[in-house]
Enzyme design. Structure first.
Site, PDB file in Angstrom:
ATOM      1  N   SER A   1       9.347   0.851   6.660  1.00  0.00           N
ATOM      2  CA  SER A   1       8.980   1.067   5.312  1.00  0.00           C
ATOM      3  C   SER A   1      10.582   1.676   4.719  1.00  0.00           C
ATOM      4  CB  SER A   1       7.918   1.985   4.913  1.00  0.00           C
ATOM      5  OG  SER A   1       7.472   1.803   3.627  1.00  0.00           O
TER       6      SER A   1
ATOM      7  N   ASP B   1       1.210  -7.314   2.688  1.00  0.00           N
ATOM      8  CA  ASP B   1       1.872  -6.169   2.634  1.00  0.00           C
ATOM      9  C   ASP B   1       1.520  -5.298   1.267  1.00  0.00           C
ATOM     10  OD1 ASP B   1       3.219  -3.502   2.517  1.00  0.00           O
ATOM     11  OD2 ASP B   1       4.882  -4.644   3.788  1.00  0.00           O
TER      12      ASP B   1
ATOM     13  N   HIS C   1       0.840  -3.518   5.690  1.00  0.00           N
ATOM     14  CA  HIS C   1       2.097  -2.596   5.819  1.00  0.00           C
ATOM     15  C   HIS C   1       2.405  -1.777   6.970  1.00  0.00           C
ATOM     16  CE1 HIS C   1       5.854  -0.874   3.762  1.00  0.00           C
ATOM     17  NE2 HIS C   1       5.228   0.104   3.937  1.00  0.00           N
TER      18      HIS C   1
END
Length: 435
Positions: free
Chosen positions: A227, A341, A376
């Protein structure tokens, strides 16, 4: 006397090892229920169950048989692990209280005559792996050293917008033969609670410290981040190319971002996340003609942060100004992304990086593993993937990471296999160049 037998093979292994779960000695076409329960962090019990029918040989084998009903669908040898849900609502921590503590899952098979039980034990740390807290040179992190004799290649691990120190990933990397340095940069002891105005020189200091104190094999030090950490490892590879041997970018960004959900409220989410030489890096929200938070703030709950990011990407000039100069990286790159995501468009971002590197004739290996319908959160195999909605650890805003439990479980499994192969090949190529 009953001949019914429940087995788990191997019963005790590292967390990323698949297991064979079988029940034998049943009557053909007999129905049974198999349950799994695991105590995870905070003494919270996570549970799953599924109903199966025995084959003509009186066997239920999760490696080849799908459940009739239950917590998951389709053939999945470890479906009872990834489909678990917590008894306590809102619980997301899937590991034990410490990385040295194994996860112990009780498997129960309820047949017509009895309840069979077996134990499935998952370790993050192999026997002999050392865990060392690092509080020196201004660095805050945890070092994990493999149990086997060195020298070993090294990986520095960086977390995302939740901050903290990613000890689970560090422990597993070390268990797979890497010196692993999980470095915190905010929301860790003695550090800021926010990502805002983080100096990139801090990470250069971490790379230098790792090489100087641990003397990794051939000087090999990879970066692994997810991330905001995925954005960060690409950024560091471009700014400090001589110091980064390979880049493992989980759900990365292709551009520099502002503080966003992890920002200091006094700086604001449109303020800078990264500083270099004391100056903020240009980020995509800066002077952006199309960017708006409205699709995130006002969209339906659970909120999808990616909707706001997509508005910013409509300003091509702002994107160009904020683009990470990935062509400056001097080592192989692997990108791990997913098409659903909810945090930001990691699949699009990975495509941007992948395409650009190919366009410029990048001299090193570039791999891209993209999971259809995945979200994600990409971890490693055989952990629960059911908790898709969560309160962000810094902002507290209710988000969804996207994906489905099934797709996310598949993502965890094949991305980790790809990363292990990638790093193995990267080390081999690095050592060949050093000779």
């Amino acid at each position: 006397m009953s001949n019914e037998i429940l087995s788990v093979t191997p019963a005790d292994a590292l967390i990323d090892e698949p297991r064979a779960i079988r029940v034998e000695g049943l009557a053909p076409a007999q129905r049974i229920t198999i349950q799994a329960q695991t105590e995870r962090a905070g003494s919270v019990m996570w549970r799953s169950q599924a109903e199966f029918v025995a084959d003509a040989q009186g066997v239920v084998d999760l490696s080849s048989q799908a459940p009739l009903t239950g917590s998951y669908e389709g053939v999945s040898p470890m479906g009872l692990l990834w489909s678990q849900v917590p008894e306590k609502e809102g619980q997301r921590e899937m590991f034990a209280n410490t990385v040295s503590q194994p996860l112990v899952t009780t498997i129960s098979a309820l047949t017509s005559t009895q309840t069979l039980t077996a134990t499935l034990t998952q370790h993050l740390m192999a026997d002999g792996v050392q865990r060392i807290e690092v509080r020196e040179d201004g660095l805050v992190g945890t070092l994990f050293l493999p149990a086997t004799p060195g020298p070993h290649p090294a990986v520095m691990i960086l977390n995302g917008s939740g901050g903290g120190i990613n000890e689970p990933r560090g422990a597993l990397y070390a268990s797979r033969g890497y010196i692993a340095f999980a470095l915190g940069y905010f929301k860790a002891p003695g550090l800021s609670d926010y990502i805002s105005n983080t100096p990139l020189e801090y990470f250069k200091k971490g790379l230098d410290w790792l090489r100087r104190t641990q003397q990794p094999l051939g000087g090999f030090v990879a970066l692994s981040g997810q991330s905001r950490g995925g954005e960060l490892v690409l950024l560091l590879g471009s700014i400090y190319p001589q110091d980064v041997s390979a880049v493992v970018a989980y759900v990365p960004g292709a551009v520099v971002h502002s503080g966003q959900n992890a920002a200091d409220p006094q700086v604001g989410r449109e303020g800078p996340a990264w500083l270099l030489d004391g100056k903020p890096l240009t980020h995509v929200w800066q002077d952006n003609k199309t960017a708006t938070w409205a699709p995130f703030d006002e969209g339906p709950s659970p909120h999808r942060h990616a909707r706001a990011i997509m508005t910013a990407l409509q300003d091509s000039d702002a994107v160009a100004r904020a683009r990470i100069e990935v062509e400056k990286i001097q080592g192989p790159v692997i990108l791990l992304s997913a098409t659903d995501d909810g945090a930001w468009p990691s699949s699009l971002y990975s495509k941007m990086v992948y395409d650009h590197l190919h366009e410029v004739g990048f001299a090193h290996v570039v791999q891209w593993v993209d999971t259809q319908d995945g979200g994600h959160s990409i971890v490693f195999p055989y952990v629960p993937t059911t908790q898709l909605v969560y309160a962000h650890p810094v902002s507290g805003k209710i988000n969804t990471g996207g994906g489905t439990p099934t797709a996310n479980a598949q993502s965890d499994e094949h991305t980790w296999a790809a990363v292990k192969d990638f790093l193995r090949n990267a080390v081999r190529a690095h050592l060949a160049r050093e000779q």
